[in-house]
Design a protein around this motif. Sequence first.
Motif, PDB file in Angstrom:
ATOM      1  N   LEU A  30       0.834  -1.183   0.000  1.00 56.05           N
ATOM      2  CA  LEU A  30       0.000   0.000   0.000  1.00 56.05           C
ATOM      3  C   LEU A  30       0.876   1.244   0.000  1.00 56.05           C
ATOM      4  CD1 LEU A  30      -2.712  -0.981   2.636  1.00 56.05           C
ATOM      5  CD2 LEU A  30      -2.597  -1.557   0.197  1.00 56.05           C
ATOM      6  N   SER A  31       0.380   2.268  -0.644  1.00 55.71           N
ATOM      7  CA  SER A  31       1.059   3.558  -0.647  1.00 55.71           C
ATOM      8  C   SER A  31       0.088   4.617  -0.138  1.00 55.71           C
ATOM      9  CB  SER A  31       1.507   3.937  -2.061  1.00 55.71           C
ATOM     10  OG  SER A  31       2.415   2.997  -2.585  1.00 55.71           O
ATOM     11  N   CYS A  32       0.644   5.638   0.467  1.00 60.87           N
ATOM     12  CA  CYS A  32      -0.151   6.765   0.914  1.00 60.87           C
ATOM     13  C   CYS A  32       0.608   8.032   0.552  1.00 60.87           C
ATOM     14  CB  CYS A  32      -0.410   6.686   2.411  1.00 60.87           C
ATOM     15  SG  CYS A  32      -1.280   8.116   3.088  1.00 60.87           S
ATOM     16  N   ALA A  33       0.049   8.775  -0.378  1.00 55.15           N
ATOM     17  CA  ALA A  33       0.679  10.012  -0.834  1.00 55.15           C
ATOM     18  C   ALA A  33       0.101  11.188  -0.067  1.00 55.15           C
ATOM     19  CB  ALA A  33       0.452  10.178  -2.328  1.00 55.15           C
ATOM     20  N   ALA A  34       0.970  12.050   0.407  1.00 60.14           N
ATOM     21  CA  ALA A  34       0.557  13.210   1.186  1.00 60.14           C
ATOM     22  C   ALA A  34       0.830  14.486   0.407  1.00 60.14           C
ATOM     23  CB  ALA A  34       1.306  13.243   2.508  1.00 60.14           C
ATOM     24  N   SER A  35       0.001  15.470   0.656  1.00 61.00           N
ATOM     25  CA  SER A  35       0.195  16.776   0.024  1.00 61.00           C
ATOM     26  C   SER A  35      -0.339  17.849   0.942  1.00 61.00           C
ATOM     27  CB  SER A  35      -0.510  16.832  -1.335  1.00 61.00           C
ATOM     28  OG  SER A  35      -1.901  16.660  -1.178  1.00 61.00           O
ATOM     29  N   GLY A  36       0.154  19.043   0.748  1.00 60.00           N
ATOM     30  CA  GLY A  36      -0.398  20.185   1.441  1.00 60.00           C
ATOM     31  C   GLY A  36       0.408  20.717   2.604  1.00 60.00           C
ATOM     32  N   ARG A  37       1.195  19.881   3.236  1.00 60.44           N
ATOM     33  CA  ARG A  37       2.001  20.334   4.369  1.00 60.44           C
ATOM     34  C   ARG A  37       3.395  19.708   4.265  1.00 60.44           C
ATOM     35  NH1 ARG A  37      -0.744  24.554   6.850  1.00 60.44           N
ATOM     36  NH2 ARG A  37      -2.930  23.965   7.151  1.00 60.44           N
ATOM     37  N   THR A  38       4.264  20.089   5.153  1.00 60.17           N
ATOM     38  CA  THR A  38       5.603  19.494   5.189  1.00 60.17           C
ATOM     39  C   THR A  38       5.497  18.083   5.745  1.00 60.17           C
ATOM     40  OG1 THR A  38       6.582  21.669   5.539  1.00 60.17           O
ATOM     41  CG2 THR A  38       7.945  19.742   6.012  1.00 60.17           C
ATOM     42  N   PHE A  39       5.639  17.121   4.864  1.00 64.48           N
ATOM     43  CA  PHE A  39       5.416  15.720   5.204  1.00 64.48           C
ATOM     44  C   PHE A  39       6.289  15.265   6.362  1.00 64.48           C
ATOM     45  CE2 PHE A  39       3.944  11.589   4.537  1.00 64.48           C
ATOM     46  CZ  PHE A  39       4.983  10.688   4.368  1.00 64.48           C
ATOM     47  N   SER A  40       7.514  15.713   6.406  1.00 68.10           N
ATOM     48  CA  SER A  40       8.441  15.229   7.430  1.00 68.10           C
ATOM     49  C   SER A  40       8.111  15.757   8.826  1.00 68.10           C
ATOM     50  CB  SER A  40       9.878  15.572   7.055  1.00 68.10           C
ATOM     51  OG  SER A  40      10.025  16.967   6.911  1.00 68.10           O
ATOM     52  N   ASN A  41       7.142  16.644   8.930  1.00 73.47           N
ATOM     53  CA  ASN A  41       6.701  17.107  10.251  1.00 73.47           C
ATOM     54  C   ASN A  41       5.754  16.128  10.923  1.00 73.47           C
ATOM     55  OD1 ASN A  41       8.165  19.459  10.104  1.00 73.47           O
ATOM     56  ND2 ASN A  41       6.448  20.731   9.456  1.00 73.47           N
ATOM     57  N   TYR A  42       5.363  15.082  10.188  1.00 78.48           N
ATOM     58  CA  TYR A  42       4.320  14.180  10.652  1.00 78.48           C
ATOM     59  C   TYR A  42       4.826  12.763  10.841  1.00 78.48           C
ATOM     60  CZ  TYR A  42       1.084  17.882   9.313  1.00 78.48           C
ATOM     61  OH  TYR A  42       0.418  19.077   9.211  1.00 78.48           O
ATOM     62  N   ALA A  43       4.448  12.186  11.977  1.00 77.19           N
ATOM     63  CA  ALA A  43       4.519  10.743  12.095  1.00 77.19           C
ATOM     64  C   ALA A  43       3.295  10.186  11.368  1.00 77.19           C
ATOM     65  CB  ALA A  43       4.508  10.307  13.559  1.00 77.19           C
ATOM     66  N   MET A  44       3.457   9.027  10.778  1.00 80.56           N
ATOM     67  CA  MET A  44       2.398   8.452   9.954  1.00 80.56           C
ATOM     68  C   MET A  44       1.959   7.101  10.504  1.00 80.56           C
ATOM     69  SD  MET A  44       1.955  10.711   7.626  1.00 80.56           S
ATOM     70  CE  MET A  44       0.910   9.771   6.498  1.00 80.56           C
ATOM     71  N   GLY A  45       0.692   6.790  10.304  1.00 81.99           N
ATOM     72  CA  GLY A  45       0.174   5.516  10.777  1.00 81.99           C
ATOM     73  C   GLY A  45      -0.718   4.848   9.763  1.00 81.99           C
ATOM     74  N   TRP A  46      -0.824   3.552   9.895  1.00 80.28           N
ATOM     75  CA  TRP A  46      -1.771   2.760   9.123  1.00 80.28           C
ATOM     76  C   TRP A  46      -2.757   2.114  10.094  1.00 80.28           C
ATOM     77  CZ3 TRP A  46      -2.333   2.689   3.947  1.00 80.28           C
ATOM     78  CH2 TRP A  46      -1.272   3.119   3.154  1.00 80.28           C
ATOM     79  N   PHE A  47      -4.011   2.148   9.716  1.00 80.41           N
ATOM     80  CA  PHE A  47      -5.079   1.555  10.496  1.00 80.41           C
ATOM     81  C   PHE A  47      -5.940   0.737   9.552  1.00 80.41           C
ATOM     82  CE2 PHE A  47      -4.576   4.070  14.407  1.00 80.41           C
ATOM     83  CZ  PHE A  47      -3.721   5.052  13.953  1.00 80.41           C
ATOM     84  N   ARG A  48      -6.770  -0.133  10.115  1.00 76.41           N
ATOM     85  CA  ARG A  48      -7.672  -0.907   9.263  1.00 76.41           C
ATOM     86  C   ARG A  48      -8.992  -1.139   9.981  1.00 76.41           C
ATOM     87  NH1 ARG A  48      -4.439  -6.746   9.354  1.00 76.41           N
ATOM     88  NH2 ARG A  48      -5.004  -7.341  11.507  1.00 76.41           N
ATOM     89  N   GLN A  49     -10.007  -1.356   9.181  1.00 73.90           N
ATOM     90  CA  GLN A  49     -11.324  -1.644   9.722  1.00 73.90           C
ATOM     91  C   GLN A  49     -11.964  -2.741   8.903  1.00 73.90           C
ATOM     92  OE1 GLN A  49     -14.001   1.731  10.096  1.00 73.90           O
ATOM     93  NE2 GLN A  49     -15.173   0.659  11.672  1.00 73.90           N
ATOM     94  N   ALA A  50     -12.231  -3.843   9.577  1.00 68.36           N
ATOM     95  CA  ALA A  50     -12.908  -4.968   8.944  1.00 68.36           C
ATOM     96  C   ALA A  50     -14.415  -4.815   9.124  1.00 68.36           C
ATOM     97  CB  ALA A  50     -12.425  -6.275   9.562  1.00 68.36           C
TER      98      ALA A  50
END
Length: 122
Positions: free
Chosen positions: A19-39
Amino acid sequence: VQLQASGGGLVQAGGSLRLSCAASGRTFSNYAMGWFRQAPGKEREFVGAISWSGGSTYYADSVKGRFTISRDNAKNTVYLQMNSLKPEDTAVYYCAAVLARYWYTDSVMDYWGKGTQVTVSS
């Protein structure tokens, strides 16, 4: 920040997806990133997270050893490599961002992307 997840699909048990998640709009490196799921019929659950630099990663016990999170700050993208997939991994997967260098168990995510469906057949 806007987040767009992609890469979901149908795969047989034991297979892999990235999976990929592309970010835009802010300085990406300022953010920790997470993956979640819902069954279906279940609450959304944490899958994994990665620190701002990629130097620290965190995983749910259910995916540890099978899933790997990485990020490319130059491409404003975070990835979730999923190997040895099981039918119980079937869910909608979401990426999310928190304005912090590191993710913590009590982190409240600031931004969410639309999900991507992952279906694992037995």
